[in-house]
Design a protein around this motif. Structure first.
Motif, mmCIF file in Angstrom:
data_model
loop_
_atom_site.group_PDB
_atom_site.id
_atom_site.type_symbol
_atom_site.label_atom_id
_atom_site.label_comp_id
_atom_site.label_asym_id
_atom_site.label_seq_id
_atom_site.Cartn_x
_atom_site.Cartn_y
_atom_site.Cartn_z
ATOM 1 N N ARG A 160 0.642 -1.160 -0.131
ATOM 2 C CA ARG A 160 0.072 0.038 -0.158
ATOM 3 C C ARG A 160 0.905 1.299 -0.031
ATOM 4 O O ARG A 160 0.558 2.282 -0.839
ATOM 5 N N LEU A 161 2.023 1.345 0.637
ATOM 6 C CA LEU A 161 2.766 2.659 0.772
ATOM 7 C C LEU A 161 3.603 2.657 -0.429
ATOM 8 O O LEU A 161 3.595 3.786 -0.807
ATOM 9 N N PHE A 162 3.972 1.761 -1.169
ATOM 10 C CA PHE A 162 4.408 1.831 -2.306
ATOM 11 C C PHE A 162 3.661 2.259 -3.255
ATOM 12 O O PHE A 162 3.840 3.291 -4.301
ATOM 13 N N SER A 163 2.419 1.913 -3.290
ATOM 14 C CA SER A 163 1.228 2.613 -4.130
ATOM 15 C C SER A 163 1.150 4.172 -4.034
ATOM 16 O O SER A 163 0.853 4.769 -4.968
ATOM 17 N N VAL A 164 1.053 4.507 -2.698
ATOM 18 C CA VAL A 164 0.954 5.786 -2.413
ATOM 19 C C VAL A 164 2.089 6.701 -2.929
ATOM 20 O O VAL A 164 1.861 7.798 -3.180
ATOM 21 N N LEU A 165 3.229 6.123 -2.493
ATOM 22 C CA LEU A 165 4.523 7.075 -3.015
ATOM 23 C C LEU A 165 4.534 7.152 -4.522
ATOM 24 O O LEU A 165 4.897 8.172 -5.024
ATOM 25 N N GLU A 166 3.940 6.058 -5.300
ATOM 26 C CA GLU A 166 4.064 6.046 -6.876
ATOM 27 C C GLU A 166 2.860 7.045 -7.227
ATOM 28 O O GLU A 166 3.131 8.087 -8.007
ATOM 29 N N ARG A 167 1.743 7.252 -6.435
ATOM 30 C CA ARG A 167 0.604 8.045 -6.557
ATOM 31 C C ARG A 167 1.130 9.719 -6.324
ATOM 32 O O ARG A 167 1.010 10.575 -7.216
ATOM 33 N N ALA A 168 1.936 9.893 -5.653
ATOM 34 C CA ALA A 168 2.668 11.257 -4.958
ATOM 35 C C ALA A 168 3.308 11.624 -6.266
ATOM 36 O O ALA A 168 3.261 12.849 -6.699
ATOM 37 N N GLN A 169 4.111 10.632 -6.888
ATOM 38 C CA GLN A 169 5.015 10.996 -7.995
ATOM 39 C C GLN A 169 4.325 11.176 -9.258
ATOM 40 O O GLN A 169 4.439 12.420 -10.097
ATOM 41 N N GLU A 170 3.204 10.732 -9.375
ATOM 42 C CA GLU A 170 2.073 10.677 -10.580
ATOM 43 C C GLU A 170 1.525 12.145 -10.599
ATOM 44 O O GLU A 170 1.599 12.879 -11.445
ATOM 45 N N LEU A 171 1.140 12.431 -9.147
ATOM 46 C CA LEU A 171 0.456 13.884 -9.130
ATOM 47 C C LEU A 171 1.408 14.887 -9.445
ATOM 48 O O LEU A 171 0.917 16.044 -9.949
ATOM 49 N N SER A 174 4.201 14.937 -10.999
ATOM 50 C CA SER A 174 4.831 14.951 -12.522
ATOM 51 C C SER A 174 3.772 14.198 -13.404
ATOM 52 O O SER A 174 4.042 13.058 -14.013
ATOM 53 N N PRO A 175 2.499 14.858 -13.962
ATOM 54 C CA PRO A 175 1.333 14.349 -14.554
ATOM 55 C C PRO A 175 2.229 13.735 -16.004
ATOM 56 O O PRO A 175 3.018 14.598 -16.454
ATOM 57 N N GLY A 176 1.799 12.580 -16.411
ATOM 58 C CA GLY A 176 2.084 12.223 -17.906
ATOM 59 C C GLY A 176 3.480 11.493 -17.937
ATOM 60 O O GLY A 176 4.040 11.401 -18.943
ATOM 61 N N LEU A 177 4.051 11.211 -16.729
ATOM 62 C CA LEU A 177 5.391 10.385 -16.888
ATOM 63 C C LEU A 177 5.098 9.084 -17.544
ATOM 64 O O LEU A 177 4.088 8.386 -17.415
ATOM 65 N N ASN A 178 6.249 8.920 -18.534
ATOM 66 C CA ASN A 178 6.190 7.458 -19.040
ATOM 67 C C ASN A 178 6.611 6.326 -17.895
ATOM 68 O O ASN A 178 6.430 5.095 -18.512
ATOM 69 N N ALA A 179 7.380 6.535 -16.913
ATOM 70 C CA ALA A 179 7.820 5.722 -16.141
ATOM 71 C C ALA A 179 7.585 6.231 -14.621
ATOM 72 O O ALA A 179 7.836 7.457 -14.464
ATOM 73 N N THR A 180 7.487 5.518 -13.709
ATOM 74 C CA THR A 180 7.308 5.756 -12.197
ATOM 75 C C THR A 180 8.355 4.953 -11.480
ATOM 76 O O THR A 180 9.043 4.000 -12.099
ATOM 77 N N ILE A 181 8.170 5.210 -10.281
ATOM 78 C CA ILE A 181 9.099 4.408 -9.458
ATOM 79 C C ILE A 181 8.768 2.891 -9.404
ATOM 80 O O ILE A 181 9.960 2.099 -9.291
ATOM 81 N N ARG A 182 7.702 2.490 -9.869
ATOM 82 C CA ARG A 182 7.275 1.120 -10.074
ATOM 83 C C ARG A 182 8.250 0.423 -10.938
ATOM 84 O O ARG A 182 8.749 -0.593 -10.755
ATOM 85 N N ASP A 183 8.588 1.192 -12.212
ATOM 86 C CA ASP A 183 9.485 0.345 -13.054
ATOM 87 C C ASP A 183 10.958 0.124 -12.584
ATOM 88 O O ASP A 183 11.593 -0.685 -12.903
#
Length: 217
Positions: free
Chosen positions: A103-114, A116-125
């Motif tokens: 869950r925490l990893f998902s929230v941290l990824e969401r923070a990154q997406e918000l 920097s909208p439109g990222l081709n890659a996130t922390i998940r990658d």
């Protein structure tokens, strides 16, 4: 629309490279079918194959893989003294370390997406594999990175994210050096549940209209 009951072949294909039936790990289909017919625990090789495929595809936890992992954990818990339920949707009270870290990893990824909208890659990658197997090697850095992301957000979004992170961290006393196979599975489920929750809530459910809305572009 996602099927409630998935055929065995579709579950097994989710463990295969390029989602091709000829790439299903050898013996896995037979071992899994025997477990179904005999009413015994699913082979750990089934869980391991699903997790390996997720890591190979940079954290691609889709509906079928989440369903497969959940099926293994739920069935095998029936044969374990330390039963831990796996819910069908986001479980805010689940204290399991793997589930919470997912869950925490998902929230941290969401923070990154918000941020920097439109990222081709996130922390998940880049970090899903390390975060889900050896959390101590990834999360301290990811939490520092989060501070960089929230600096770009509106106050309402920051409050919402920090409150959510705080709620998740309440049950986490430390970042483990290693998660066992079952907890790696719970990490995947926690990540998937939290991710789904972001994108199924109505905007009015959040403090900001675009906190849970998908990014386009």
């Amino acid at each position: 629309r996602d099927l409630e009951y998935l055929p065995l072949w579709r579950l097994l294909v989710a463990t295969a490279a390029q989602s091709k039936s000829e790439n299903i790990p050898p013996l896995l289909a037979g071992e899994t079918l025997r477990a179904i017919l005999a009413g015994t625990p699913y082979p750990q090789t089934l869980l391991a194959a699903a997790l390996q495929r997720i890591r190979a595809e940079q954290g691609a936890v889709n509906y079928v893989r989440a369903a497969l992992i959940k099926a293994v954990l739920v069935r095998n818990a029936r044969f374990s003294l330390a039963k831990q339920e796996v819910d069908v949707s986001l479980d805010l009270q689940n204290p399991n370390i793997g589930y919470r870290l997912g869950r925490l990893f998902s929230v941290l990824e969401r923070a990154q997406e918000l941020a920097s909208p439109g990222l081709n890659a996130t922390i998940r990658d880049r970090f899903y594999g390390a975060a889900s197997v050896t959390p101590v090697t990834a999360f301290p850095y990811l939490l520092k990175l989060k501070n960089h992301h929230v600096n770009k957000l509106a106050t309402g979004q920051v409050i919402w994210l920090e409150n959510l992170i705080g709620q998740i961290l309440e049950a986490i006393t430390h970042f483990p050096a290693h998660l066992n196979l079952d907890d790696q599975g719970r990490f995947a489920i926690g990540y998937y549940h939290q991710r789904q929750d972001f994108f199924t809530k109505k905007p009015s459910d959040n403090q900001s209209a675009n906190q849970g809305a998908p990014d386009h572009g």
